[in-house]
Write an enzyme that holds these catalytic residues in place. Structure first.
Site, mmCIF file in Angstrom:
data_model
loop_
_atom_site.group_PDB
_atom_site.id
_atom_site.type_symbol
_atom_site.label_atom_id
_atom_site.label_comp_id
_atom_site.label_asym_id
_atom_site.label_seq_id
_atom_site.Cartn_x
_atom_site.Cartn_y
_atom_site.Cartn_z
ATOM 1 N N GLU A 114 0.840 -1.200 0.000
ATOM 2 C CA GLU A 114 0.000 0.000 0.000
ATOM 3 C C GLU A 114 0.869 1.241 0.000
ATOM 4 O O GLU A 114 2.084 1.171 0.261
ATOM 5 C CB GLU A 114 -0.957 0.005 1.203
ATOM 6 C CG GLU A 114 -2.126 -0.948 1.010
ATOM 7 C CD GLU A 114 -3.222 -0.813 2.044
ATOM 8 O OE1 GLU A 114 -3.085 -0.017 2.986
ATOM 9 O OE2 GLU A 114 -4.230 -1.526 1.899
ATOM 10 N N HIS A 230 -9.529 9.985 1.960
ATOM 11 C CA HIS A 230 -9.119 8.853 1.123
ATOM 12 C C HIS A 230 -9.384 9.216 -0.327
ATOM 13 O O HIS A 230 -10.476 9.673 -0.669
ATOM 14 C CB HIS A 230 -9.903 7.595 1.513
ATOM 15 C CG HIS A 230 -9.297 6.344 0.973
ATOM 16 N ND1 HIS A 230 -9.268 6.056 -0.367
ATOM 17 C CD2 HIS A 230 -8.668 5.310 1.584
ATOM 18 C CE1 HIS A 230 -8.660 4.888 -0.553
ATOM 19 N NE2 HIS A 230 -8.283 4.422 0.624
ATOM 20 N N ARG A 276 -1.325 9.435 1.183
ATOM 21 C CA ARG A 276 -2.738 9.712 0.893
ATOM 22 C C ARG A 276 -3.072 11.182 0.731
ATOM 23 O O ARG A 276 -3.897 11.549 -0.093
ATOM 24 C CB ARG A 276 -3.582 9.193 2.048
ATOM 25 C CG ARG A 276 -4.059 7.842 1.778
ATOM 26 C CD ARG A 276 -4.975 7.361 2.838
ATOM 27 N NE ARG A 276 -4.996 5.914 2.666
ATOM 28 C CZ ARG A 276 -5.532 5.078 3.510
ATOM 29 N NH1 ARG A 276 -6.083 5.534 4.605
ATOM 30 N NH2 ARG A 276 -5.506 3.796 3.275
ATOM 31 N N HIS A 337 -12.140 10.187 5.721
ATOM 32 C CA HIS A 337 -11.929 8.766 5.956
ATOM 33 C C HIS A 337 -11.539 8.417 7.393
ATOM 34 O O HIS A 337 -12.034 7.454 7.956
ATOM 35 C CB HIS A 337 -10.829 8.301 5.007
ATOM 36 C CG HIS A 337 -10.552 6.836 5.027
ATOM 37 N ND1 HIS A 337 -11.530 5.905 4.760
ATOM 38 C CD2 HIS A 337 -9.415 6.140 5.255
ATOM 39 C CE1 HIS A 337 -11.007 4.686 4.835
ATOM 40 N NE2 HIS A 337 -9.730 4.800 5.150
ATOM 41 N N ARG A 372 -1.737 9.484 8.721
ATOM 42 C CA ARG A 372 -1.667 8.049 9.036
ATOM 43 C C ARG A 372 -1.140 7.249 7.851
ATOM 44 O O ARG A 372 -1.595 7.406 6.722
ATOM 45 C CB ARG A 372 -3.058 7.550 9.394
ATOM 46 C CG ARG A 372 -3.152 6.056 9.575
ATOM 47 C CD ARG A 372 -4.566 5.650 9.910
ATOM 48 N NE ARG A 372 -5.449 5.765 8.779
ATOM 49 C CZ ARG A 372 -5.989 4.724 8.140
ATOM 50 N NH1 ARG A 372 -5.725 3.491 8.510
ATOM 51 N NH2 ARG A 372 -6.804 4.912 7.130
HETATM 52 C C1 LIG Z 1 -14.191 1.889 4.291
HETATM 53 C C2 LIG Z 1 -13.041 1.846 5.263
HETATM 54 C C3 LIG Z 1 -11.928 1.070 4.985
HETATM 55 C C4 LIG Z 1 -10.866 1.010 5.886
HETATM 56 N N1 LIG Z 1 -9.804 0.201 5.607
HETATM 57 C C5 LIG Z 1 -8.822 0.070 6.535
HETATM 58 C C6 LIG Z 1 -7.765 -0.868 6.328
HETATM 59 O O1 LIG Z 1 -7.724 -1.566 5.327
HETATM 60 N N2 LIG Z 1 -6.816 -0.967 7.292
HETATM 61 C C7 LIG Z 1 -6.828 -0.217 8.437
HETATM 62 O O2 LIG Z 1 -5.929 -0.349 9.276
HETATM 63 N N3 LIG Z 1 -7.828 0.668 8.648
HETATM 64 C C8 LIG Z 1 -8.825 0.814 7.740
HETATM 65 N N4 LIG Z 1 -9.838 1.692 7.977
HETATM 66 C C9 LIG Z 1 -9.881 2.388 9.273
HETATM 67 C C10 LIG Z 1 -10.289 1.415 10.364
HETATM 68 O O3 LIG Z 1 -11.333 0.600 9.885
HETATM 69 C C11 LIG Z 1 -10.758 2.129 11.614
HETATM 70 O O4 LIG Z 1 -9.842 3.113 11.994
HETATM 71 C C12 LIG Z 1 -10.900 1.134 12.775
HETATM 72 O O5 LIG Z 1 -11.732 0.067 12.389
HETATM 73 C C13 LIG Z 1 -11.487 1.830 13.995
HETATM 74 O O6 LIG Z 1 -11.732 0.843 14.970
HETATM 75 P P1 LIG Z 1 -12.287 1.277 16.385
HETATM 76 O O7 LIG Z 1 -12.476 0.027 17.161
HETATM 77 O O8 LIG Z 1 -11.456 2.338 16.959
HETATM 78 O O9 LIG Z 1 -13.715 1.974 16.069
HETATM 79 P P2 LIG Z 1 -14.987 1.425 15.285
HETATM 80 O O10 LIG Z 1 -14.728 0.197 14.542
HETATM 81 O O11 LIG Z 1 -15.546 2.584 14.538
HETATM 82 O O12 LIG Z 1 -16.011 1.107 16.463
HETATM 83 C C14 LIG Z 1 -16.579 2.145 17.232
HETATM 84 C C15 LIG Z 1 -17.652 1.563 18.109
HETATM 85 O O13 LIG Z 1 -18.091 2.523 19.055
HETATM 86 C C16 LIG Z 1 -19.514 2.536 19.110
HETATM 87 N N5 LIG Z 1 -19.924 3.847 19.616
HETATM 88 C C17 LIG Z 1 -19.664 5.075 19.109
HETATM 89 N N6 LIG Z 1 -20.178 6.028 19.907
HETATM 90 C C18 LIG Z 1 -20.777 5.390 20.945
HETATM 91 C C19 LIG Z 1 -21.490 5.832 22.097
HETATM 92 N N7 LIG Z 1 -21.711 7.135 22.365
HETATM 93 N N8 LIG Z 1 -21.973 4.900 22.952
HETATM 94 C C20 LIG Z 1 -21.782 3.560 22.717
HETATM 95 N N9 LIG Z 1 -21.127 3.101 21.631
HETATM 96 C C21 LIG Z 1 -20.620 4.006 20.768
HETATM 97 C C22 LIG Z 1 -19.920 2.224 17.686
HETATM 98 O O14 LIG Z 1 -21.255 1.805 17.606
HETATM 99 C C23 LIG Z 1 -18.900 1.120 17.363
HETATM 100 O O15 LIG Z 1 -19.330 -0.101 17.941
HETATM 101 C C24 LIG Z 1 -10.904 1.776 7.080
HETATM 102 C C25 LIG Z 1 -12.013 2.566 7.350
HETATM 103 C C26 LIG Z 1 -13.083 2.611 6.453
HETATM 104 C C27 LIG Z 1 -14.266 3.474 6.755
#
Ligand SMILES: Cc1cc2nc3c(=O)[nH]c(=O)nc-3n(C[C@H](O)[C@H](O)[C@H](O)COP(=O)(O)OP(=O)(O)OC[C@H]3O[C@@H](n4cnc5c(N)ncnc54)[C@H](O)[C@@H]3O)c2cc1C
Length: 519
Positions: A114, A230, A276, A337, A372
């Site tokens: 990447e 992105h 990016r 993104h 990032r």
């Molecule tokens: C389309 C796309 C492709 C991506 N591809 C990649 C990749 O290939 N590689 C990579 O490293 N990263 C990638 N990313 C980024 C990566 O997916 C995210 O940064 C990562 O998944 C975030 O994980 P997290 O656990 O921090 O949050 P999330 O997975 O967003 O989870 C957040 C959680 O918090 C909950 N929540 C939010 N607010 C509240 C509240 N007030 N009360 C209770 N619950 C709440 C939500 O419901 C959810 O369950 C991508 C992102 C996108 C959008």
């Protein structure tokens, strides 16, 4: 083992929340996991490209570290990035142990390439379904481990709990039946802000609520101006903004304008594999220059079988629009993104509030600097999630959290109409138009004024009323805009056309804190 601090409350069920909860359980604690949505609905499940880790024969954590630092445009916290890159192989081993089926080639883990990575080091699962595979695997493990999970249960607020702790106020997802959490550490794993932008790759749960709630309680935030865009998300009028992973460019796809020219050649030595921010701005410029609504990703040079094996979900999506990537160029546009900044933490995930921890996209560990490196964010959720879980069992002393520039912000009470119609749409327009890929002082100031006006109508009128999701969205947007106005330079993902150069005096983190933390 009974945690002397009490049962941990983990908020959010993406990679960070699920992993923290699982590791807490394995370390003998009894965490409770809550999510405002369904257990599996998180940004994590949409991640396609994969997860970066130096496991190839020509690779090393030191090289991964070097690439991470280079991408971060002078602001990477080296200790944090060192933890990220050197602890990555052990965290991947955890995922394998839990059962994540990473793709292999002839018995060896398959590694993709990447942008801005000097080596092929992106592990993937199901071709381009890495996030889905991780989310489903961890979810199954959480349920098997008997961890208490409360779906449709939202964090609404945080309040001090004596000198040593913080309590959460939670309610159902409609704001009813509010209750206080019991004594115990709280781990924010609430993800990023992406869906607050009009054009976004993120699902609707990504509203940055954790940031607003922590800020209201007096927590320090840093790097909020750095929103990563992105460059290649599917464009068609009325179609969902479906991400075409960077790994497609890693496999050899190139970007062309309407006339078929590779407009990135000559702009950066890595052309389509430049960082990016460079690619996003180049695409944005090209769209403005040409007046054409998109540019094109040309993947026709990649053998059809290889493309279909590596990117099956992308192929299925494109087929619904009658496109075959081995024959057709894919129309793409840049979108918001990833939130690089967030709630400031030390290396063990501690925030500036006692008993409050953060991991994943909501946390600002300094690991990404101003930009990032692709596929470092799933990894961040694991590496710092592990550190949080260990910290809850065996606390160690932490660093002082001190940004180079601290901005104290007032956020006054309002008229209390949180359900104000149209307010969220207005926030999304303001962020996209005034706090987007190219920013100016004038645009940021007018965006901030409008957000302040929205705040006056959506904020609760009494300080002990709980703000709702609309008020939190307005506040989060204001925090991004305020930090962006403060940084009078261009660096990494933050670009100001009125200050287009990087300025040495801004090689520091901007912190935001509430003037008078509410009780
Ligand atoms: C389309 C796309 C492709 C991506 N591809 C990649 C990749 O290939 N590689 C990579 O490293 N990263 C990638 N990313 C980024 C990566 O997916 C995210 O940064 C990562 O998944 C975030 O994980 P997290 O656990 O921090 O949050 P999330 O997975 O967003 O989870 C957040 C959680 O918090 C909950 N929540 C939010 N607010 C509240 C509240 N007030 N009360 C209770 N619950 C709440 C939500 O419901 C959810 O369950 C991508 C992102 C996108 C959008």
């Amino acid at each position: 083992m009974r945690n002397p601090l009490g049962r941990p409350l983990v908020v959010g069920t993406g990679i960070a929340g699920l992993y923290v909860a699982l590791r807490c359980r394995e370390l003998g604690l009894r965490p409770t996991l809550i999510t405002k949505s369904r257990l599996e609905e998180a940004t994590t499940r949409y991640a396609q490209g994969g997860i970066a880790t130096a496991v190839g024969p020509d690779d090393s954590p030191a090289l991964h570290l070097k690439d991470t630092i280079r991408a971060g445009a002078g602001l990477v916290d080296v200790a944090a990035a060192k933890a990220l890159t050197f602890e990555a192989p052990a965290r991947i081993a955890d995922l394998v142990r839990y059962g994540v089926p990473f793709d292999t080639v002839e018995g060896q883990i398959a590694l993709g390439r990447e942008a801005a990575h000097s080596r092929a080091r992106i592990l993937h699962a199901g071709g381009d379904a890495t996030g889905l595979s991780i989310e489903e695997t961890l979810k199954r493990r959480v349920l098997d481990a008997g961890i208490e999970v409360r779906e449709r249960t939202a964090l609404r607020g945080l309040k001090p709990n004596g000198r040593h702790g913080t309590r959460a106020i939670i309610s159902d997802d409609r704001g009813r039946n509010a209750e206080e959490s019991e004594d115990g550490p709280i781990v924010l794993a609430t993800g990023g802000t992406g869906s607050l932008y009009r054009q976004s790759s993120n699902p609707s749960v990504a509203t940055g609520e954790g940031v607003a709630i922590a800020f209201r309680a007096g927590a320090l935030l840093t790097d909020m101006e750095f929103i990563q865009f992105h460059p290649t998300v599917f464009w068609r009028e009325g179609a969902p903004r479906y991400l075409i992973t960077e790994a497609v460019r890693g496999e050899g796809a190139v970007l062309r304008n309407e006339a078929g020219e590779r407009f990135l050649v000559g702009q950066h030595r890595d052309a389509e594999l430049a960082p990016r921010d460079i690619v996003s701005r180049a695409v944005d410029r090209e769209i403005h220059r040409s007046g054409h609504p998109c540019v094109y990703l040309d993947a026709t040079a990649i053998p059809r079988d290889r493309f279909f094996a590596r990117f099956p979900s992308v192929c299925r999506f494109l087929a619904t629009y009658g496109l075959d990537p081995s024959r057709d160029w894919i129309p793409v546009t840049p979108v918001a993104h990833y939130m690089i900044g967030g709630v400031t933490t030390d290396l063990e995930g501690r925030t500036s509030l006692p008993g409050l921890y953060a991991a994943g996209e909501v946390a600002s560990t300094g690991v990404h600097g101003a930009n990032r490196l692709a596929s470092n964010s799933l990894l961040e959720g694991l590496v710092f999630g592990e550190r949080v879980a260990r910290q809850l069992v065996h606390p160690v002393a932490g660093r002082t959290l001190a940004p180079g520039r601290l901005v104290r912000l007032d956020w006054p009470a309002g008229a209390g109409r949180d359900d104000q119609r149209g307010a969220i749409d207005r926030v999304r327009d303001i962020l996209w138009d005034d706090v987007g890929i190219v920013r100016t002082g004038g645009g940021l100031r007018s965006g901030l004024e409008e957000l302040a006006e929205l705040g006056r109508s959506t904020e609760p009128s009494r300080s002990n009323d709980l703000p709702g999701p609309v008020a939190n969205a307005v506040l989060t947007a204001s925090l991004v805009a305020r930090a962006a106005l403060t940084r009078t330079e261009s660096r990494g993902a933050h670009y100001r056309s009125d200050f287009p150069e990087r300025r040495p005096q801004w090689r520091l983190h901007i912190g935001l804190v509430r003037k008078e933390p509410s009780g």
